[in-house]
Design an enzyme around this catalytic site. Structure first.
Site, short mmCIF file in Angstrom:
data_model
loop_
_atom_site.label_atom_id
_atom_site.label_comp_id
_atom_site.label_asym_id
_atom_site.label_seq_id
_atom_site.Cartn_x
_atom_site.Cartn_y
_atom_site.Cartn_z
CE LYS A 1 2.80 -3.29 8.02
NZ LYS A 1 3.15 -4.62 7.48
N GLY B 1 -7.35 -4.90 5.28
CA GLY B 1 -6.94 -6.03 6.10
C GLY B 1 -8.13 -6.56 6.88
CB SER B 2 -8.34 -8.90 9.68
OG SER B 2 -7.49 -8.27 10.60
N GLY C 1 -8.47 -3.59 11.57
CA GLY C 1 -9.09 -2.33 11.15
C GLY C 1 -9.56 -1.50 12.33
CD GLU D 1 -12.42 -0.91 0.75
OE1 GLU D 1 -13.21 -1.86 0.93
OE2 GLU D 1 -12.73 0.14 0.19
CD GLU E 1 -12.30 -12.37 6.09
OE1 GLU E 1 -11.65 -11.82 6.99
OE2 GLU E 1 -12.42 -11.90 4.95
P1 NAD Z 1 -4.31 -8.32 8.78
O1 NAD Z 1 -5.32 -7.39 9.34
O2 NAD Z 1 -3.72 -9.34 9.64
O3 NAD Z 1 -3.09 -7.50 8.20
C1 NAD Z 1 -3.28 -6.49 7.24
C2 NAD Z 1 -2.15 -5.51 7.35
O4 NAD Z 1 -2.24 -4.84 8.60
C3 NAD Z 1 -0.75 -6.13 7.30
O5 NAD Z 1 0.10 -5.28 6.54
C4 NAD Z 1 -0.34 -6.13 8.76
O6 NAD Z 1 1.05 -6.10 8.94
C5 NAD Z 1 -0.98 -4.85 9.24
N1 NAD Z 1 -1.21 -4.76 10.69
C6 NAD Z 1 -1.39 -5.77 11.57
N2 NAD Z 1 -1.56 -5.28 12.83
C7 NAD Z 1 -1.49 -3.93 12.71
C8 NAD Z 1 -1.61 -2.87 13.65
N3 NAD Z 1 -1.81 -3.08 14.95
N4 NAD Z 1 -1.51 -1.62 13.20
C9 NAD Z 1 -1.31 -1.36 11.88
N5 NAD Z 1 -1.18 -2.33 10.95
C10 NAD Z 1 -1.28 -3.61 11.37
O7 NAD Z 1 -4.96 -8.95 7.48
P2 NAD Z 1 -4.32 -10.02 6.49
O8 NAD Z 1 -4.37 -11.33 7.17
O9 NAD Z 1 -3.03 -9.55 5.95
O10 NAD Z 1 -5.34 -9.96 5.29
C11 NAD Z 1 -6.49 -10.68 5.27
C12 NAD Z 1 -7.65 -9.81 5.68
O11 NAD Z 1 -7.75 -8.70 4.79
C13 NAD Z 1 -8.97 -10.52 5.57
O12 NAD Z 1 -9.76 -10.21 6.67
C14 NAD Z 1 -9.56 -9.96 4.30
O13 NAD Z 1 -10.96 -10.04 4.22
C15 NAD Z 1 -9.09 -8.57 4.34
N6 NAD Z 1 -9.12 -7.99 3.01
C16 NAD Z 1 -10.04 -7.03 2.75
C17 NAD Z 1 -10.13 -6.52 1.47
C18 NAD Z 1 -11.14 -5.46 1.12
O14 NAD Z 1 -10.92 -4.76 0.14
N7 NAD Z 1 -12.22 -5.30 1.86
C19 NAD Z 1 -9.29 -6.98 0.47
C20 NAD Z 1 -8.38 -7.97 0.79
C21 NAD Z 1 -8.29 -8.46 2.08
#
Ligand code: NAD
Length: 503
Positions: A186, A239-240, A244, A261, A396
């Protein structure tokens, strides 16, 4: 073979989802729009999956794993398919990059570079697919032959963010396919198009239906349904940190394996003996490349007091000449934030930092220039006099905002570098080789660059300490994240044993 078309200005694309090798509509018929962050206009209509659609996708992946030809393929056969996929990615890289830039506003140079390098991820793991094996173990028990097998964990449920959708998908997918898993992804709701376009390559490459599935939708809907699905054996999330934690809790309910990650607040450290030009360039690259929308952003500059003024002056000069503009133009150096809420969040952090006593020396606003006003731009921003306890140094921002923290000793640098909940990456700029390694060993982060910043490879493990994550992606070891280890004990003598003792 060119399978993916470049987006056209006037076009609005409508996307279904890839489930079991078919392009399907969501059962609810619901859709939402994805905007181009440069124009602020919707350019694609995306399907909004709900739990039932996710269920269909997981079932398709399970079927492909248990009953389809995929589960019976040898590593050599899987490798062949991965290599074919790599070729197709290469042939479609330019247009995939255009789709990504249109959707997330990152520079075409950046996305083009990522996409052109992407086939290597698939070639690398193709090379590994027929070398995944267990061990024979010299048993401590007489008359036993013991060996282990590496078996695919099963169905992988992956969730990706919006900043580098296909690169971050490829931190997981080729390793999972090499191991023999099937996959449901997703992508982020803001940037689903490139993953859907990428799905078109699977049939052409010859993968059986259901090996790779894409469901689209919101995190709380489709995302949560995927991580909670009992048919998912392993959740691979990028993601965040906040999300996570939710993902891990949800996966815990059915004891799925998890890799995470997550976010970062990485220090970029400039010692007093650093090559000032190289260090300044590295600091600029660490925070303003990709509009700071990268997990590895070097958002905290820990600079020795002796070099502070010179470095800040160089950084401010360069920041004020960074060319903002159309992400698709060759001479643009920094694009917009990926969406309006992200831009507002960044601007809000800049205000808060000043309220807490940081001094704005560069940027800080939306640009007032004609041609940029409509986009979600934030100027490259530098804040000095930042204390590591301020919110701007602890949270962040995910935007083009550098916090400058003056420091005096190596001891203080190590203490401040580690005084964060995160541990994703760090940069160290010094000519002293002993100090460089000493500090690299002392910092609790998954990646350390010495006299460099922002380099990654398919063959080098990547991941975070502390709140930056769990597990590692890339590198041969990452295949283990998608494997179960099975131990097989074979009795060789045919004799019977005391049934009431173990051993
Ligand atoms: P986010 O956590 O808002 O979303 C990431 C993904 O999770 C999206 O697909 C979102 O739809 C999904 N999501 C949201 N709520 C969810 C839930 N309750 N259950 C399951 N999935 C859910 O993050 P973002 O704003 O899309 O991305 C930015 C973040 O990602 C930043 O914190 C960044 O540091 C991190 N990031 C980490 C890495 C790494 O490799 N460590 C790489 C890129 C980005």
């Amino acid at each position: 073979m060119q399978l993916i078309e470049a987006p056209k200005q006037e076009e609005t694309r409508k996307y279904g989802m890839l489930i079991g090798g078919e392009w399907v509509e969501p059962l609810s018929g619901k859709t939402f729009e994805s905007s181009n962050p440069f124009t602020g206009k919707a350019w694609a209509t995306i399907s909004e999956a709900e739990a039932e659609d996710v269920n269909r996708a997981v079932k398709a992946a399970r079927h492909a794993f248990d009953e389809g030809p995929w589960g019976r393929m040898t590593g050599t056969e899987r490798a062949r398919l991965l290599r074919r996929l790599a070729e197709l990615i290469g042939e479609n890289a330019d247009n995939l990059a255009l789709v990504e830039s249109t959707d997330n506003g990152k520079l075409l140079r950046e996305m083009g570079g990522q996409l052109k390098g992407l086939p290597e991820w698939y070639y690398y793991f193709a090379g590994a697919a027929d070398k995944i094996h267990g061990d024979t173990i010299p048993s401590d028990k007489p008359n036993f032959f013991v060996y282990t097998r590496k078996e695919p964990v099963g169905v992988v449920g992956a969730i990706t963010p919006w900043n580098s959708p296909l690169l971050l998908l490829s931190f997981k997918l080729p390793a999972a396919l090499a191991a023999g898993c099937t996959f449901v992804v997703k992508p982020a709701e803001h940037t689903s198009a490139s993953t859907l376009e990428f799905g078109k390559l699977f049939e052409e490459a010859g993968f059986p239906p259901g090996v790779f599935n894409v469901v689209t939708g919101y995190g709380a809907g489709a995302g949560a349904a995927l991580t909670a699905h009992p048919g998912v054996d392993k959740v691979a999330f990028t993601g965040s940190t906040e999300t996570g934690k939710l993902v891990m809790k949800s996966a815990a309910d059915h004891l799925a394996k998890v890799s995470l990650e997550l976010g970062g607040k990485s220090p970029n450290i400039v010692f007093e003996d650093a090559d000032v030009e190289a260090a300044s360039n590295g600091v600029i690259s660490g925070i303003f490349a990709a509009t700071g929308q990268t997990c590895i952003a070097g958002s905290r500059l820990l600079v020795h007091k002796k070099s502070h003024d010179e470095i800040v002056e160089r950084l401010s000069d360069r920041a004020s000449t960074i060319k903002l503009g159309d992400p698709l133009a060759d001479d643009t150096e920094m694009g917009p934030s990926a969406f309006r809420e992200q831009m507002d969040k960044v601007l809000n952090y800049i205000d808060t930092a000043q309220g807490e006593g940081a001094e704005l020396v560069s940027g800080g606003n939306r640009p007032d220039t004609e041609g940029l006003k409509e986009g979600f731009f934030v100027e490259p921003t530098i804040l000095t006099g930042v204390d590591n306890d301020m919110r701007i140094a602890r949270e962040e921002v995910f935007g083009p905002v550098l916090s400058v923290i003056p420091v005096e000793s190596e001891e203080e640098i190590i203490r401040l570098a580690n005084d964060t909940e995160f541990g994703l990456a760090a940069g160290i700029w010094t000519k002293d080789i002993q100090r460089a390694h000493r500090v690299a060993h002392a910092i609790r982060a998954g990646t350390i660059w010495i006299n460099a910043y922002r380099t990654l490879s398919f063959n080098t493990p990547f991941g975070g300490y502390k709140s930056s994550g769990l597990g590692r992606e890339n590198g041969l070891d990452s295949i283990n994240e998608f494997c179960e280890t099975k131990s097989v004990w074979v009795e060789l003598s045919g004799s019977t044993r005391d049934p009431f003792t173990m051993g």
